[in-house]
Design a protein around this motif. Structure first.
Motif, PDB file in Angstrom:
ATOM      1  N   ALA A 175      -4.097  13.748   0.599  1.00  0.00           N
ATOM      2  CA  ALA A 175      -3.169  13.374   1.666  1.00  0.00           C
ATOM      3  C   ALA A 175      -3.777  12.407   2.652  1.00  0.00           C
ATOM      4  CB  ALA A 175      -2.701  14.627   2.421  1.00  0.00           C
ATOM      5  N   ALA A 176      -5.085  12.177   2.532  1.00  0.00           N
ATOM      6  CA  ALA A 176      -5.736  11.286   3.477  1.00  0.00           C
ATOM      7  C   ALA A 176      -5.219   9.861   3.351  1.00  0.00           C
ATOM      8  CB  ALA A 176      -7.250  11.301   3.253  1.00  0.00           C
ATOM      9  N   GLY A 177      -4.870   9.477   2.128  1.00  0.00           N
ATOM     10  CA  GLY A 177      -4.241   8.189   1.917  1.00  0.00           C
ATOM     11  C   GLY A 177      -5.202   7.037   1.950  1.00  0.00           C
ATOM     12  N   ARG A 178      -4.688   5.860   1.606  1.00  0.00           N
ATOM     13  CA  ARG A 178      -5.447   4.625   1.624  1.00  0.00           C
ATOM     14  C   ARG A 178      -4.678   3.644   2.499  1.00  0.00           C
ATOM     15  NH1 ARG A 178      -8.678   3.442  -2.925  1.00  0.00           N
ATOM     16  NH2 ARG A 178      -7.840   1.338  -3.033  1.00  0.00           N
ATOM     17  N   PRO A 179      -5.352   2.994   3.437  1.00  0.00           N
ATOM     18  CA  PRO A 179      -4.642   2.038   4.269  1.00  0.00           C
ATOM     19  C   PRO A 179      -4.088   0.906   3.423  1.00  0.00           C
ATOM     20  CG  PRO A 179      -7.023   1.819   4.527  1.00  0.00           C
ATOM     21  CD  PRO A 179      -6.781   3.050   3.715  1.00  0.00           C
ATOM     22  N   ALA A 180      -2.877   0.509   3.716  1.00  0.00           N
ATOM     23  CA  ALA A 180      -2.216  -0.531   2.931  1.00  0.00           C
ATOM     24  C   ALA A 180      -2.781  -1.891   3.316  1.00  0.00           C
ATOM     25  CB  ALA A 180      -0.709  -0.489   3.174  1.00  0.00           C
ATOM     26  N   GLY A 181      -3.558  -2.499   2.412  1.00  0.00           N
ATOM     27  CA  GLY A 181      -4.080  -3.831   2.632  1.00  0.00           C
ATOM     28  C   GLY A 181      -3.218  -4.853   1.917  1.00  0.00           C
ATOM     29  N   LYS A 182      -3.739  -6.043   1.812  1.00  0.00           N
ATOM     30  CA  LYS A 182      -3.009  -7.127   1.171  1.00  0.00           C
ATOM     31  C   LYS A 182      -3.481  -7.263  -0.272  1.00  0.00           C
ATOM     32  CE  LYS A 182      -1.941 -12.050   1.588  1.00  0.00           C
ATOM     33  NZ  LYS A 182      -2.197 -13.303   2.360  1.00  0.00           N
ATOM     34  N   ASP A 183      -2.550  -7.339  -1.210  1.00  0.00           N
ATOM     35  CA  ASP A 183      -2.892  -7.502  -2.620  1.00  0.00           C
ATOM     36  C   ASP A 183      -3.418  -8.909  -2.878  1.00  0.00           C
ATOM     37  OD1 ASP A 183      -2.086  -4.939  -3.151  1.00  0.00           O
ATOM     38  OD2 ASP A 183      -0.077  -5.502  -3.810  1.00  0.00           O
ATOM     39  N   ASP A 184      -4.530  -8.987  -3.585  1.00  0.00           N
ATOM     40  CA  ASP A 184      -5.145 -10.267  -3.939  1.00  0.00           C
ATOM     41  C   ASP A 184      -4.952 -10.478  -5.436  1.00  0.00           C
ATOM     42  OD1 ASP A 184      -6.646 -12.512  -4.315  1.00  0.00           O
ATOM     43  OD2 ASP A 184      -8.430 -11.784  -3.262  1.00  0.00           O
ATOM     44  N   TRP A 185      -3.784 -10.976  -5.816  1.00  0.00           N
ATOM     45  CA  TRP A 185      -3.465 -11.151  -7.233  1.00  0.00           C
ATOM     46  C   TRP A 185      -4.346 -12.195  -7.924  1.00  0.00           C
ATOM     47  CZ3 TRP A 185      -0.870  -8.110 -10.389  1.00  0.00           C
ATOM     48  CH2 TRP A 185       0.025  -7.181  -9.847  1.00  0.00           C
ATOM     49  N   PRO A 186      -4.667 -13.334  -7.312  1.00  0.00           N
ATOM     50  CA  PRO A 186      -5.544 -14.293  -8.004  1.00  0.00           C
ATOM     51  C   PRO A 186      -6.891 -13.687  -8.393  1.00  0.00           C
ATOM     52  CG  PRO A 186      -4.451 -15.370  -6.170  1.00  0.00           C
ATOM     53  CD  PRO A 186      -4.137 -13.915  -6.052  1.00  0.00           C
ATOM     54  N   ALA A 187      -7.523 -12.953  -7.476  1.00  0.00           N
ATOM     55  CA  ALA A 187      -8.800 -12.323  -7.796  1.00  0.00           C
ATOM     56  C   ALA A 187      -8.626 -11.269  -8.890  1.00  0.00           C
ATOM     57  CB  ALA A 187      -9.409 -11.699  -6.540  1.00  0.00           C
ATOM     58  N   PHE A 188      -7.555 -10.485  -8.806  1.00  0.00           N
ATOM     59  CA  PHE A 188      -7.321  -9.450  -9.816  1.00  0.00           C
ATOM     60  C   PHE A 188      -7.101 -10.057 -11.198  1.00  0.00           C
ATOM     61  CE2 PHE A 188      -4.396  -6.707 -12.205  1.00  0.00           C
ATOM     62  CZ  PHE A 188      -5.137  -5.543 -12.254  1.00  0.00           C
ATOM     63  N   LEU A 189      -6.348 -11.152 -11.268  1.00  0.00           N
ATOM     64  CA  LEU A 189      -6.078 -11.768 -12.564  1.00  0.00           C
ATOM     65  C   LEU A 189      -7.340 -12.399 -13.154  1.00  0.00           C
ATOM     66  CD1 LEU A 189      -2.595 -13.397 -11.856  1.00  0.00           C
ATOM     67  CD2 LEU A 189      -3.090 -11.335 -13.192  1.00  0.00           C
ATOM     68  N   ARG A 190      -8.195 -12.995 -12.305  1.00  0.00           N
ATOM     69  CA  ARG A 190      -9.449 -13.538 -12.821  1.00  0.00           C
ATOM     70  C   ARG A 190     -10.338 -12.429 -13.377  1.00  0.00           C
ATOM     71  NH1 ARG A 190      -9.293 -16.623  -8.102  1.00  0.00           N
ATOM     72  NH2 ARG A 190     -11.060 -15.490  -7.178  1.00  0.00           N
TER      73      ARG A 190
END
Length: 484
Positions: free
Chosen positions: A244-259
Motif C-alpha cells: 500500500a506504500a505505493g510508488r510516486p507517479a513519475g514521467k514515463d520515458d518511452w525513448p529510453a525504454f524502447l532503446r
C-alpha cells in the motif's frame, strides 16, 4: 569576585541547550551526508540508499514461487522427446506445441501487465501458478493433438499472467534493493533449469500418462505465493502495508525504454541461439562426445545462478546502467571466443558469455519499471516476455543458416548483436528510483533517518570553549525566561 563561573560549571548545559549528539568523526559525517543525498538523488551507485531495507521473508517466498512457476516454462520443451516417442508426432507438430506455449506466453505478458497497471491483481499469483501447472499436467493425459495444444496454451497463459504482477510485488518487497531483485530472478532461472530433470523423473518412469504428477510444483508454488502475499501486505510499524506504500507517479520515458528493449532483443537472440546449438557446436570444436556438449550447456546455464545475483551486487556499487553496459561489452569478445577459438578454451568463453548475458537480467526488469513508473506491469511484461520471445523466433533462422552453410558461419552473426545492444545502451541515463522518494515521504518526522542526523551534525558548529560558553550562558537564560 570573578565575573565568569568556573569551567566545570560553564560546561553544564542549561534547560534551553539542545540535546548533545554523540561525537562523530569528520569522515562519518561526510559518509552520512552522501548517503542522504544518494537516496534523494539519482539511484546510480548507491541504489536506494534512503529506502527501507528489503523484506527478507516475502522475497524468499516470491523467489521460491518464481522457481515453481518457471518449471513450466521449461517443461514443455522437455516433453517434446516423449511426444515424439510415444505419439509419433512430427517435428513440425512438436514445434507447434512449443510455439503455442512460449510465443503465447511472451505476447500475453504485456497484456496482463497493462491490466495490472490499472488494477493491482495480487490474487493472480496463486491462480496463474495453478493454471500453468494444470496445463502441463494434463498434456500427457489425452492423445488428441488439439487437446494437447489447448492445455499447453492454458499453461502458457498462466505463466504469462504470473510474471508482471510477481515482478511488481517483488519490487515492493525488495524496496529498491538490486541484490534482492537478483535473488527473485535467480528463482526463475533455477526453476527453468530444473524443468528437464523434473520431467524426466516423472515421464521417463511412468510415461506421458504420469504427467498429472507434474502438478506438484504448482501446488507448492501457489501455497508459497499466498504466504508471500500475506507477508507483503502485513502492516509495517508505520501502520501501512508494504504494497500500500505505493510508488510516486513519475514521467514515463518511452525513448529510453524502447532503446533498452532493443538491447534486450539482441541479448535474447544470442542466448536462445547458443542454448539451442552450443551443445552440438561444443562437440564439433572440442572433438568430444555427448558429455562435451552437455558440459558446455551446463556452463552456459550455470551463469544464471552466479551472474544474476552478481548483477544486483555490482549495480548497488556502480549503478545499473553502467553494469548493463559493461556486461554487453564483455559479451562481444566472449561470443567471438566461442565462435572462433577451438579446443577446451571454448568452455572459458562460454562461462564469460554466460556472465555477460545473465548479469543484466534482473537489472533490465527494474530499469524498465523505472523508465515507465506509471506502467510498471507493462514494463515487466515487455522485459520479461515480449522481448525474450524474439530470440525464439530467430532460432529457426540460425538453424536454416546452419543447414545452408555451417554451424560456425550461422553463429558468427551473434558476435555483432551484443555490440549493437551496447550502442543502444550507450546514451541511456540512470533513472530515479521511486523507493527513495517513497521513503522520504512516508518516514514520520519523529523518525529522523540516521543519514539526516549525520547531515545535521555536519552543519552543527564545534563546541565552544568554556569561556565562550560562559559568556553566552546569561543570554540563553534571558531568552529562556523572557521568551514565549
Amino acid at each position: 569576585m570573578p565575573t565568569t563561573p568556573p569551567p566545570d560549571r560553564a560546561a553544564l548545559p542549561t534547560r534551553s541547550d539542545p540535546p548533545q549528539r554523540p561525537h562523530q568523526s569528520h569522515q562519518s559525517r561526510r559518509s552520512g551526508t552522501s548517503g542522504a543525498s544518494g537516496a534523494s538523488g539519482a539511484s546510480g551507485a548507491s541504489g536506494a540508499s534512503g529506502a527501507p531495507r528489503p523484506s527478507g521473508r516475502p522475497l524468499l517466498l516470491l523467489a521460491l514461487g518464481h522457481a515453481c512457476v518457471d518449471v513450466y516454462q521449461g517443461a514443455v520443451a522437455a516433453l517434446v522427446p516423449f511426444f515424439l516417442a510415444e505419439r509419433a508426432y512430427t517435428y513440425a507438430a512438436a514445434s507447434g506445441i512449443v510455439l503455442a506455449a512460449s510465443l503465447l506466453s511472451s505476447v500475453a505478458q504485456p497484456l496482463f501487465g497493462a491490466l495490472t497497471d490499472r488494477w493491482p491483481m495480487p490474487w493472480l499469483l496463486p491462480v496463474s501458478t495453478l493454471a500453468g501447472g494444470v496445463g502441463v499436467a494434463l498434456s500427457g493425459v489425452s492423445g488428441s493433438y488439439a487437446l494437447t495444444l489447448a492445455v499447453v496454451a492454458v499453461s502458457g497463459i498462466g505463466v504469462a499472467a504470473y510474471h508482471p504482477e510477481s515482478a511488481r510485488m517483488a519490487r515492493v518487497a525488495s524496496r529498491g534493493s538490486h541484490t534482492a531483485m537478483g535473488w527473485f530472478s535467480l528463482g526463475g532461472n533455477l526453476g527453468f533449469a530444473t524443468a528437464p530433470l523434473a520431467v524426466s523423473a516423472v515421464v521417463a518412469t511412468g510415461g506421458l500418462h504420469a504427467s498429472p504428477l507434474l502438478i506438484v510444483p504448482a501446488l507448492v508454488g501457489a501455497a508459497l505465493c499466498v504466504a508471500a502475499l500475506r507477508s507483503v501486505n502485513a502492516p509495517t510499524p508505520t501502520g501501512r502495508s508494504a504494497s500500500a506504500a505505493g510508488r510516486p507517479a513519475g514521467k514515463d520515458d518511452w525513448p529510453a525504454f524502447l532503446r533498452m528493449s532493443g538491447a534486450i532483443v539482441c541479448r535474447s537472440i544470442v542466448f536462445v541461439g547458443l542454448s539451442a546449438f552450443i551443445s552440438l557446436y561444443a562437440r564439433q570444436r572440442t572433438g568430444g562426445g555427448e558429455v562435451a556438449g552437455t558440459a558446455a550447456l551446463f556452463v552456459l546455464y550455470l551463469g544464471g545462478a552466479i551472474g544474476t545475483v552478481a548483477g544486483g551486487r555490482l549495480a548497488t556499487r556502480y549503478g545499473r546502467v553502467q553494469v548493463v553496459r559493461w556486461s554487453y561489452a564483455l559479451t562481444v569478445p566472449a561470443v567471438a571466443g566461442i565462435v572462433l577459438v577451438p579446443g577446451p578454451l571454448l568452455y572459458l568463453f562460454v562461462a564469460l558469455t554466460s556472465a555477460g548475458l545473465y548479469v543484466p537480467f534482473s537489472l533490465h526488469v527494474t530499469l524498465g519499471q523505472d523508465y515507465l513508473p506509471r506502467r510498471v506491469g507493462t514494463a515487466s511484461g515487455v522485459t520479461l516476455g515480449l522481448t525474450v520471445s524474439v530470440g525464439g523466433i530467430a532460432s529457426p533462422l540460425i538453424g536454416a543458416a546452419a543447414d545452408a552453410t555451417s554451424l560456425q558461419t550461422a553463429l558468427a552473426p551473434l558476435i555483432a548483436l551484443p555490440a549493437l545492444g551496447w550502442l543502444l545502451l550507450r546514451t541511456l541515463h540512470e533513472p530515479a528510483m521511486p523507493e527513495a522518494a517513497v521513503s522520504a515521504v512516508a518516514t514520520p518526522a519523529a523518525d529522523v533517518p540516521e543519514a539526516a542526523a549525520s547531515e545535521a551534525a555536519v552543519s552543527e558548529p564545534a563546541a565552544p570553549d568554556p569561556a565562550t560558553a560562559a559568556a553566552r550562558t546569561p543570554h540563553r537564560d534571558i531568552a529562556r525566561t523572557t521568551g514565549p
